[in-house]
Design a protein around this motif. Sequence first.
Motif, PDB file in Angstrom:
ATOM      1  N   THR A 173      46.824  42.957  36.337  1.00  7.10           N
ATOM      2  CA  THR A 173      45.895  44.248  36.074  1.00  7.10           C
ATOM      3  C   THR A 173      47.590  44.736  34.979  1.00  7.10           C
ATOM      4  OG1 THR A 173      44.747  44.567  37.541  1.00  7.10           O
ATOM      5  CG2 THR A 173      44.844  45.776  35.304  1.00  7.10           C
ATOM      6  N   TYR A 174      48.561  44.402  35.364  1.00  5.98           N
ATOM      7  CA  TYR A 174      49.299  44.676  34.610  1.00  5.98           C
ATOM      8  C   TYR A 174      49.391  43.768  33.254  1.00  5.98           C
ATOM      9  CZ  TYR A 174      54.141  45.205  31.958  1.00  5.98           C
ATOM     10  OH  TYR A 174      55.205  44.473  31.140  1.00  5.98           O
ATOM     11  N   GLU A 175      49.638  42.648  34.303  1.00 12.00           N
ATOM     12  CA  GLU A 175      49.885  41.552  32.593  1.00 12.00           C
ATOM     13  C   GLU A 175      48.050  41.370  31.881  1.00 12.00           C
ATOM     14  OE1 GLU A 175      51.100  38.054  35.346  1.00 12.00           O
ATOM     15  OE2 GLU A 175      53.009  38.864  34.700  1.00 12.00           O
ATOM     16  N   PHE A 176      47.529  41.274  32.122  1.00 16.49           N
ATOM     17  CA  PHE A 176      46.208  41.442  31.269  1.00 16.49           C
ATOM     18  C   PHE A 176      46.003  42.470  30.601  1.00 16.49           C
ATOM     19  CE2 PHE A 176      42.376  43.280  32.848  1.00 16.49           C
ATOM     20  CZ  PHE A 176      42.555  42.674  34.398  1.00 16.49           C
ATOM     21  N   GLU A 177      46.341  43.704  30.964  1.00 13.90           N
ATOM     22  CA  GLU A 177      45.648  44.534  30.202  1.00 13.90           C
ATOM     23  C   GLU A 177      46.868  45.498  29.420  1.00 13.90           C
ATOM     24  OE1 GLU A 177      44.697  47.786  33.036  1.00 13.90           O
ATOM     25  OE2 GLU A 177      42.133  46.839  33.434  1.00 13.90           O
ATOM     26  N   SER A 178      48.584  44.870  29.814  1.00 12.77           N
ATOM     27  CA  SER A 178      49.701  45.799  29.097  1.00 12.77           C
ATOM     28  C   SER A 178      50.212  44.825  28.311  1.00 12.77           C
ATOM     29  CB  SER A 178      49.611  46.860  29.957  1.00 12.77           C
ATOM     30  OG  SER A 178      51.241  46.952  29.335  1.00 12.77           O
ATOM     31  N   MET A 179      50.989  44.028  28.857  1.00 11.79           N
ATOM     32  CA  MET A 179      52.072  43.067  29.065  1.00 11.79           C
ATOM     33  C   MET A 179      51.837  41.972  27.694  1.00 11.79           C
ATOM     34  SD  MET A 179      54.886  40.884  31.236  1.00 11.79           S
ATOM     35  CE  MET A 179      54.200  39.369  31.253  1.00 11.79           C
ATOM     36  N   TYR A 180      50.549  41.120  27.657  1.00  9.63           N
ATOM     37  CA  TYR A 180      50.066  39.968  27.050  1.00  9.63           C
ATOM     38  C   TYR A 180      49.546  40.333  25.711  1.00  9.63           C
ATOM     39  CZ  TYR A 180      51.974  36.230  30.106  1.00  9.63           C
ATOM     40  OH  TYR A 180      53.164  35.660  30.784  1.00  9.63           O
ATOM     41  N   PRO A 181      48.473  41.638  25.631  1.00 10.97           N
ATOM     42  CA  PRO A 181      47.929  41.944  24.661  1.00 10.97           C
ATOM     43  C   PRO A 181      49.189  42.346  23.942  1.00 10.97           C
ATOM     44  CG  PRO A 181      46.856  42.755  26.394  1.00 10.97           C
ATOM     45  CD  PRO A 181      48.132  42.689  27.248  1.00 10.97           C
ATOM     46  N   LYS A 182      50.244  43.198  24.092  1.00 19.09           N
ATOM     47  CA  LYS A 182      51.457  43.886  23.077  1.00 19.09           C
ATOM     48  C   LYS A 182      51.684  42.641  22.617  1.00 19.09           C
ATOM     49  CE  LYS A 182      54.977  46.832  23.317  1.00 19.09           C
ATOM     50  NZ  LYS A 182      56.528  45.336  23.899  1.00 19.09           N
ATOM     51  N   PHE A 183      51.910  41.078  23.770  1.00 17.82           N
ATOM     52  CA  PHE A 183      52.769  40.481  23.086  1.00 17.82           C
ATOM     53  C   PHE A 183      51.652  39.380  22.283  1.00 17.82           C
ATOM     54  CE2 PHE A 183      55.359  39.338  27.253  1.00 17.82           C
ATOM     55  CZ  PHE A 183      55.805  40.846  27.119  1.00 17.82           C
ATOM     56  N   ARG A 241      43.382  37.706  34.012  1.00 18.22           N
ATOM     57  CA  ARG A 241      42.505  38.572  34.257  1.00 18.22           C
ATOM     58  C   ARG A 241      41.495  37.549  35.176  1.00 18.22           C
ATOM     59  NH1 ARG A 241      39.371  42.019  31.367  1.00 18.22           N
ATOM     60  NH2 ARG A 241      41.097  41.617  29.597  1.00 18.22           N
ATOM     61  N   ILE A 242      41.177  36.352  35.483  1.00 17.04           N
ATOM     62  CA  ILE A 242      40.450  35.538  36.472  1.00 17.04           C
ATOM     63  C   ILE A 242      41.965  35.357  37.819  1.00 17.04           C
ATOM     64  CG2 ILE A 242      40.566  33.236  37.234  1.00 17.04           C
ATOM     65  CD1 ILE A 242      39.618  33.318  33.924  1.00 17.04           C
ATOM     66  N   HIS A 243      42.955  35.704  37.909  1.00  9.86           N
ATOM     67  CA  HIS A 243      43.612  35.692  38.632  1.00  9.86           C
ATOM     68  C   HIS A 243      43.415  37.290  39.493  1.00  9.86           C
ATOM     69  CE1 HIS A 243      46.921  32.847  38.041  1.00  9.86           C
ATOM     70  NE2 HIS A 243      46.145  31.905  38.478  1.00  9.86           N
ATOM     71  N   ALA A 244      43.512  38.215  38.757  1.00  4.37           N
ATOM     72  CA  ALA A 244      42.500  39.118  39.458  1.00  4.37           C
ATOM     73  C   ALA A 244      41.742  39.838  40.682  1.00  4.37           C
ATOM     74  CB  ALA A 244      43.132  40.911  37.822  1.00  4.37           C
ATOM     75  N   GLY A 245      40.854  39.024  39.845  1.00  4.32           N
ATOM     76  CA  GLY A 245      39.338  39.031  40.121  1.00  4.32           C
ATOM     77  C   GLY A 245      38.984  38.006  41.472  1.00  4.32           C
ATOM     78  N   LEU A 246      39.785  36.853  41.835  1.00  2.00           N
ATOM     79  CA  LEU A 246      40.110  36.560  42.760  1.00  2.00           C
ATOM     80  C   LEU A 246      40.705  37.024  43.768  1.00  2.00           C
ATOM     81  CD1 LEU A 246      40.951  33.170  41.322  1.00  2.00           C
ATOM     82  CD2 LEU A 246      38.769  33.334  42.051  1.00  2.00           C
ATOM     83  N   PHE A 247      41.711  37.424  43.461  1.00  2.00           N
ATOM     84  CA  PHE A 247      42.723  38.705  44.261  1.00  2.00           C
ATOM     85  C   PHE A 247      41.620  40.178  44.901  1.00  2.00           C
ATOM     86  CE2 PHE A 247      46.342  36.732  42.279  1.00  2.00           C
ATOM     87  CZ  PHE A 247      46.876  36.212  43.619  1.00  2.00           C
ATOM     88  N   PHE A 277      46.963  32.443  47.149  1.00  2.00           N
ATOM     89  CA  PHE A 277      48.280  32.967  46.638  1.00  2.00           C
ATOM     90  C   PHE A 277      48.725  30.946  46.061  1.00  2.00           C
ATOM     91  CE2 PHE A 277      48.417  36.736  49.370  1.00  2.00           C
ATOM     92  CZ  PHE A 277      48.340  37.359  48.149  1.00  2.00           C
ATOM     93  N   ARG A 278      48.949  29.943  46.700  1.00  2.00           N
ATOM     94  CA  ARG A 278      49.633  28.608  46.443  1.00  2.00           C
ATOM     95  C   ARG A 278      48.143  28.218  44.814  1.00  2.00           C
ATOM     96  NH1 ARG A 278      48.996  28.268  52.083  1.00  2.00           N
ATOM     97  NH2 ARG A 278      47.272  26.681  51.830  1.00  2.00           N
ATOM     98  N   ALA A 279      47.238  28.341  44.805  1.00  2.97           N
ATOM     99  CA  ALA A 279      46.630  28.478  43.696  1.00  2.97           C
ATOM    100  C   ALA A 279      47.391  29.407  42.813  1.00  2.97           C
ATOM    101  CB  ALA A 279      45.534  28.556  43.892  1.00  2.97           C
ATOM    102  N   ALA A 280      47.272  30.728  42.216  1.00  3.05           N
ATOM    103  CA  ALA A 280      47.784  31.630  41.709  1.00  3.05           C
ATOM    104  C   ALA A 280      49.507  31.291  41.576  1.00  3.05           C
ATOM    105  CB  ALA A 280      47.673  32.970  42.075  1.00  3.05           C
ATOM    106  N   ALA A 281      50.144  30.543  42.393  1.00  4.27           N
ATOM    107  CA  ALA A 281      51.798  30.239  42.021  1.00  4.27           C
ATOM    108  C   ALA A 281      52.028  29.266  41.162  1.00  4.27           C
ATOM    109  CB  ALA A 281      52.279  29.699  43.475  1.00  4.27           C
TER     110      ALA A 281
END
Lengths: 163, 163
Positions: free
Chosen positions: A76-86, A110-116, B40-44
């Motif tokens: 969530t940090y990555e898709f809400e904050s880090m990558y949008p800024k980058f 974002r897809i990973h967050a949904g799967l987790f 987890f392996r897929a996301a990795a």
Amino acid sequence: MSSKDNLKAAFTGESMANRTYLAFAKKADDEGYSQIAKLFRAAAAAETVHALNHLQRMGGIGTTMDNLKEAINGETYEFESMYPKFIEEAKTEGDNRAQWSFEVANKVERIHAGLFEKALSEIGKNEEVDYYVCSVCGHTHEGKPESNCPVCGAPASKFEKID
Amino acid sequence: MSSKDNLKAAFTGESMANRTYLAFAKKADDEGYSQIAKLFRAAAAAETVHALNHLQRMGGIGTTMDNLKEAINGETYEFESMYPKFIEEAKTEGDNRAQWSFEVANKVERIHAGLFEKALSEIGKNEEVDYYVCSVCGHTHEGKPESNCPVCGAPASKFEKID
Ligand SMILES: [Fe+2]
Ligand SMILES: [Fe+2]
Ligand SMILES: [Fe+2]
Ligand SMILES: [Fe+2]
Ligand SMILES: [Fe+2]
Ligand SMILES: [Fe+2]
């Protein structure tokens, strides 16, 4: 710094070294240096042992329930904050290649967050499914993809099944 | 920050996420959550794609000759500077578990530097050899080990051949 901070710094260094050696191994194979490729893969495997030793000692591995929550936070940090800024900064600079790399990763996180989140909500009664990962952009798909990657457009043949 | 710096930061994040998910996958398997382990392996695997995309775009992959030199520099920094400092701090704190993790890594990085130096000096005429890596400490050995690991004392059965 405390040993806890040092374990974190060492984990970071070992993680980067592992990924770098993996890339160097592929390059060595491309250049016909198969023996050097093997050495890079061996060193990469050693850096995996180091990274996992450090991670374990810094208390970085919890129960699977905790680990799923931490994964959701990180994604969530990555898709809400880090990558949008980058992405914005790459657009400003006109660096199209960096922009593409950030944009596809952003969509996939974002897809990973949904799967987790789904895995966490169903923990203990998770449906059996195979995952397929796009080797171009990392898109992570439940079940065998029948058409082009929805994130990067690569053909379905670019997906690899994860065991 | 520039996109170059952002690529580096994203490479770092993706590298750590990959290693963390690998550890989380093992933990999920240990706890009997085989489906979550697979996720987890897929996301990795996806984070591997992201890390290598970023690394490539930041110009982090050179010729094999350059890559060997960079590997030697990185290993040398770790065994001459980083790990000795971390070991001293762990001793001061009495953190034996962190100390062990730093000490074995330190010894192995010195061995890696030597192996990379040898590979560089013989580039193009590298002798064919198999590498075996100790799954406890990462010790990287030319040829099949006949006795206990000289770095951590683990039995020879703990070594894994690298293909
Ligand atoms: Fe290492
Ligand atoms: Fe992710
Ligand atoms: Fe894709
Ligand atoms: Fe990622
Ligand atoms: Fe190393
Ligand atoms: Fe060992």
